[in-house]
Design a protein around this motif. Structure first.
Motif, mmCIF file in Angstrom:
data_model
loop_
_atom_site.group_PDB
_atom_site.id
_atom_site.type_symbol
_atom_site.label_atom_id
_atom_site.label_comp_id
_atom_site.label_asym_id
_atom_site.label_seq_id
_atom_site.Cartn_x
_atom_site.Cartn_y
_atom_site.Cartn_z
ATOM 1 N N VAL A 19 -11.951 21.380 -7.127
ATOM 2 C CA VAL A 19 -10.945 20.668 -7.342
ATOM 3 C C VAL A 19 -10.728 19.820 -5.972
ATOM 4 C CG1 VAL A 19 -8.435 20.751 -7.657
ATOM 5 C CG2 VAL A 19 -9.749 22.320 -8.709
ATOM 6 N N ARG A 52 -1.445 19.726 -9.626
ATOM 7 C CA ARG A 52 -2.851 19.948 -10.345
ATOM 8 C C ARG A 52 -2.807 18.891 -11.592
ATOM 9 N NH1 ARG A 52 -7.067 23.532 -11.651
ATOM 10 N NH2 ARG A 52 -8.638 22.410 -12.727
ATOM 11 N N TYR A 57 -5.762 17.712 -7.094
ATOM 12 C CA TYR A 57 -4.633 18.456 -6.567
ATOM 13 C C TYR A 57 -3.901 17.420 -5.784
ATOM 14 C CZ TYR A 57 -1.049 21.774 -5.452
ATOM 15 O OH TYR A 57 0.133 22.401 -5.201
#
Length: 133
Positions: A19, A52, A57
């Motif tokens: 992420v 997110r 994020y």
């Protein structure tokens, strides 16, 4: 054309990519720097400036009017991210130099906020750009 929708908080992408964690603004205008990269490459959703979406994020460093947030305000969002990362040990996170671009803070000001991220096995710096303490 359908607008991209945020992923569920606990979802993972089939690609297994980490992420992408980036500095944002509360308006979710991902128009420059790492935020633009997050929108183009990691499906960060325009209009969402916190948390997110896609495989990204957002940690706000500016308010909705694009004024730089105080360090104390940014710290709250960093703590929120660290709680999220800890609650999702199945995910890996690639953290950029939050707050050191358009927000104008230095690494020395921002790095202490991310001390716990270094102890979280699922967090790593993005290339050579995560805060050096």
């Amino acid at each position: 054309m359908t607008k991209a929708r945020p992923l569920a908080v606990d979802s993972t992408l089939a690609s297994g990519r980490p992420v992408f964690v980036f500095g944002s603004n509360l308006a979710g205008r991902h128009g420059k720097g790492a935020a633009l990269h997050a929108k183009r490459e990691h499906r960060a959703v325009h209009g969402v400036g916190v948390g997110r979406t896609g495989n990204a994020y957002a940690i706000p460093t500016k308010d909705a009017a694009l004024r730089t947030l105080p360090l104390s305000g940014i710290m709250g969002y960093v703590l929120e991210f660290l709680r999220y990362a800890k609650a999702h040990p199945d995910l890996r996170f690639e953290v950029t130099r939050i707050g050191c671009g358009l927000a104008g803070y230095t690494d020395a000001q921002m790095a202490p906020m991310f001390a716990d991220a270094r102890r979280t096995a699922t967090c790593r710096r993005a290339g050579a750009s995560m805060h050096e303490a």
